[in-house]
Design an enzyme around this catalytic site. Structure first.
Site, short mmCIF file in Angstrom:
data_model
loop_
_atom_site.label_atom_id
_atom_site.label_comp_id
_atom_site.label_asym_id
_atom_site.label_seq_id
_atom_site.Cartn_x
_atom_site.Cartn_y
_atom_site.Cartn_z
N ARG A 1 0.84 -1.19 0.00
CA ARG A 1 0.00 0.00 0.00
C ARG A 1 0.88 1.25 0.00
NH1 ARG A 1 -5.12 1.34 -1.41
NH2 ARG A 1 -6.22 2.55 0.14
N THR B 1 -8.23 0.25 -10.76
CA THR B 1 -7.80 -0.95 -10.03
C THR B 1 -7.96 -2.18 -10.91
OG1 THR B 1 -8.54 0.11 -8.01
CG2 THR B 1 -8.20 -2.25 -7.85
N THR C 1 -3.54 -1.19 -7.90
CA THR C 1 -4.38 -0.02 -8.16
C THR C 1 -3.57 1.26 -8.30
OG1 THR C 1 -6.28 1.21 -7.26
CG2 THR C 1 -4.64 0.49 -5.68
N GLU D 1 -5.84 3.81 -7.66
CA GLU D 1 -7.04 4.40 -7.05
C GLU D 1 -8.06 4.80 -8.12
OE1 GLU D 1 -9.53 4.57 -5.06
OE2 GLU D 1 -9.83 6.73 -5.19
N GLU E 1 -3.82 7.65 -4.18
CA GLU E 1 -4.28 6.79 -3.08
C GLU E 1 -4.55 7.56 -1.79
OE1 GLU E 1 -5.66 3.38 -3.77
OE2 GLU E 1 -3.81 3.67 -4.89
N ASP F 1 -7.90 8.01 -0.24
CA ASP F 1 -8.58 6.93 0.49
C ASP F 1 -8.55 7.18 2.00
OD1 ASP F 1 -9.50 5.46 -1.62
OD2 ASP F 1 -8.06 3.82 -1.42
N SER G 1 -7.88 0.64 2.72
CA SER G 1 -8.27 0.13 1.42
C SER G 1 -9.47 -0.79 1.58
CB SER G 1 -7.10 -0.65 0.83
OG SER G 1 -7.50 -1.34 -0.34
N SER G 2 -10.11 -1.10 0.45
CA SER G 2 -11.16 -2.13 0.42
C SER G 2 -10.71 -3.32 -0.40
CB SER G 2 -12.43 -1.57 -0.22
OG SER G 2 -12.88 -0.47 0.52
N GLY H 1 -13.46 -0.07 -5.85
CA GLY H 1 -13.55 0.76 -4.66
C GLY H 1 -14.15 -0.05 -3.52
O1 DON Z 1 -7.83 0.70 -2.02
C1 DON Z 1 -9.00 0.86 -2.36
O2 DON Z 1 -9.92 0.34 -1.79
C2 DON Z 1 -9.31 1.73 -3.57
N1 DON Z 1 -8.24 2.67 -3.80
C3 DON Z 1 -9.57 0.85 -4.77
C4 DON Z 1 -10.05 1.69 -5.94
C5 DON Z 1 -10.70 0.89 -7.01
O3 DON Z 1 -10.98 -0.28 -6.86
C6 DON Z 1 -11.02 1.62 -8.26
N2 DON Z 1 -11.60 0.71 -9.22
N3 DON Z 1 -12.21 0.38 -10.01
#
Ligand code: DON
Length: 569
Positions: A106, A390, A408, A410, A427, A430, A454-455, A476
């Site tokens: 991350r 992502t 990702t 982001e 990022e 987030d 993060s998710s 996300g």
């Molecule tokens: O870490 C996370 O949860 C987000 N930055 C992920 C973003 C994401 O999945 C965008 N996608 N389509």
């Protein structure tokens, strides 16, 4: 099955103004297919990336070797979603050692960042204002992740893993429909000359089918092939990134010292028992493993296998999502900085949470629970709206090693800043924008060197102690319900993989219940509204990539909402 009269008045069919911004949109829906193989397979978001990984596996390479090749090609052909300027999480099953490890790559906040990072005159700044420009960029983890994973589990020489990516970057690749549509959709790609000249040559967006070379990326890959990740952290590329983010109109506080200090952290995987299997994922700073684990732990109390798919199961799934997200928003963040309850996936705790669900009526807003916790401290819940490209890939090599990785930058196109042929992440958006609220500090507030929550939920399901499924998705915060939902379809209902990834999405993150637009959406929305759900019908852009490993061999499927394929032999 609960039948209810249509209650159309309660439905909202469009995303209201000011509602959350999807991190990436669905541009094309293909047909899903379950592909089979005997020894090895890659499922990834672009055919050229999957094929690069398959070539490495066919040469006897490990899942780690293939992960390097896949990621380097994704950074070229799906640049809006992931790349060397971003981060991610990777689960690795080492067949020889019979061990599952979790790798946290991350991005980190600058050491000079403070909790007021996203405030201006005491108020949180607008989301897009924050995304675009230097300030949203965290120290990228992906270059080091690739180097670390190869050092630990590689079988082929590092230099051999770069061939396809370098050839494609030098000779050019065909711009895919999704990449072209993403460029056409993106705002502010002209903020900085490097990104503008690459994505909008001669002022117009790159078109589908155009051939695009990326000589700057090829030069980066050649440097990385010779010197590993060092140039990204202590060398020329780090210097270029620092210069680019500090020169922006919304400048970053990142310094070379932040880059030199960066580490990929190995963490214990988070595993929950689910009807006899072990579902393992990524713990903090991702909320992915714990929140998927909570949803499954709550749903295990209901006999979904006997119930089968239908509106009752959908209702229970939505309620489990609301309960799990209530805890996530309050408690989950980078556990190296904030204390978190030990008992978030405790079986007794989740049983008690499951008892809050009425099988016939929606509970509305779920309150967070009080999981077993030694060090209880007052907390204020994070704004649940995800501020959110992502990608997810799964690999199994001929030796039995397995990778499940979500990487990702982001939002699609990240911060819009580009150096050395790759985009820089955003990022740091987030993090919570407001560091505190009436009830106390927000766990996911900005702190120096901290990793934003993060998710991402790369997942490996162990059956009888060995990998049975590998799965994950972009999207996300929706990653969590996308992943949990596909797991239920496969594990509880034995749904073929292609059907499981293509099935319409329904999800709840402790707010409105979202129903994916498409055939049948209005009817489902009406049934849910009659149970008291506040329903929104909308685009839900998952990218679920899944593989099943069984005595019969390998099966894989790619989400039809993106351009991925499964490739194997
Ligand atoms: O870490 C996370 O949860 C987000 N930055 C992920 C973003 C994401 O999945 C965008 N996608 N389509």
């Amino acid at each position: 099955m609960i039948r209810a009269p249509l209650a159309l008045a309660a439905l909202v069919f469009a995303v209201p103004a000011g509602a959350e911004i999807p991190p990436e949109r669905t541009h094309a829906v293909g047909a899903a297919e379950t592909v089979t193989a005997g020894s090895h397979m890659v499922v990834a978001a672009h055919p050229l990336a999957a094929e690069a990984g398959e070539t490495v596996l066919a040469a006897g390479g490990s899942a780690a070797d293939a992960a390097v090749a896949v990621q380097l090609v994704l950074g070229l052909v799906e640049p809006q979603s992931s790349g060397l300027g971003g981060g991610g999480f990777l689960l690795y099953w080492d067949a020889a050692g019979q061990e599952l490890t979790a790798h946290d790559a991350r991005e980190t906040a600058p050491m000079a960042a403070a909790p007021d990072y996203w405030l201006e005159d005491g108020e949180p700044i607008g989301f897009w204002e924050a995304v675009i420009g230097g300030r949203s960029v965290g120290v990228p983890g992906t270059p080091k992740l690739l180097e670390d994973i190869h050092a630990r589990h590689g079988r082929l020489p590092w230099a051999e893993l770069f061939d396809d990516a370098i050839a494609l970057a030098e000779e050019g690749f065909e711009v895919s429909p999704r990449m072209a549509a993403s460029i056409a959709d993106a705002r502010a790609l002209d903020r900085q000359a490097a990104a503008r000249d690459y994505f909008l040559p001669e002022g117009a967006p790159l078109e589908e089918g155009a051939r695009r070379a990326n000589p700057a990326y090829a030069a980066t890959l050649r440097l990385m092939r010779e010197q590993g990740a060092a140039p990204f952290y202590t060398g020329a590329i780090a210097r270029d990134i620092v210069a680019a983010v500090r020169a922006d109109a919304r400048p970053s506080l990142l310094t070379m010292a932040d880059f030199a200090a960066y580490e990929v952290i190995e963490r214990a995987p988070v595993c929950v028992g689910y009807r006899g299997d072990e579902v393992c994922g990524m713990g903090p700073p991702s909320s992915g493993g714990l929140t998927v684990g909570q949803m499954l732990g709550i749903l295990e109390r209901f006999d979904l296998p006997a119930m089968g798919p239908g509106m009752l199961a959908e209702h229970l799934f939505l309620e489990a999502g609301a309960l799990a997200f209530a805890d996530r928003d309050l408690y989950m963040a980078d556990s190296d900085f904030v204390s978190m309850p030990e008992g978030l996936i405790d079986a007794d705790y989740l049983r008690a949470r499951a008892r809050l669900i009425d099988p016939e009526a929606a509970m509305g807003a779920a309150a967070p629970g009080t999981p077993p916790w030694r060090d209880a401290a007052a907390r204020h819940a994070d704004d649940p709206r995800p501020r959110g490209g992502t990608t997810h890939f799964v690999i199994r090599d001929g030796h039995g090693d397995v990778v499940s990785a979500t990487t990702t930058i982001e939002m699609g196109f990240g911060s819009r800043l580009m150096t050395n042929g790759f985009l820089l992440n955003n990022e740091l958006t987030d993090f919570a924008f407001a560091p505190a609220g009436a009830d106390g500090l927000v766990a996911n507030r900005v702190e120096p060197g901290k990793r934003p929550r993060s998710s991402m939920a790369p997942t490996i399901v162990l059956r009888a102690g060995a990998p049975h499924l590998a799965i994950g998705s972009p999207g996300g915060a929706n990653i969590i319900p996308y992943t949990a939902r596909a797991l239920i379809a496969i594990l509880d209902w034995d749904m073929p993989l292609d059907e499981a990834v293509a099935r319409p999405h329904l999800l709840n993150r402790n707010g409105p219940s979202f129903v994916e637009e498409g055939p049948g959406a209005a009817e489902m929305a009406a049934e849910l509204a009659a149970m008291g759900h506040e329903v929104e019908v909308r685009d839900l852009n998952s990218g679920l990539h899944v593989m099943r490993i069984s005595g019969d061999g390998l099966e894989g499927a790619a989400d039809p909402r993106r351009e991925g394929i499964a490739a194997g032999r």
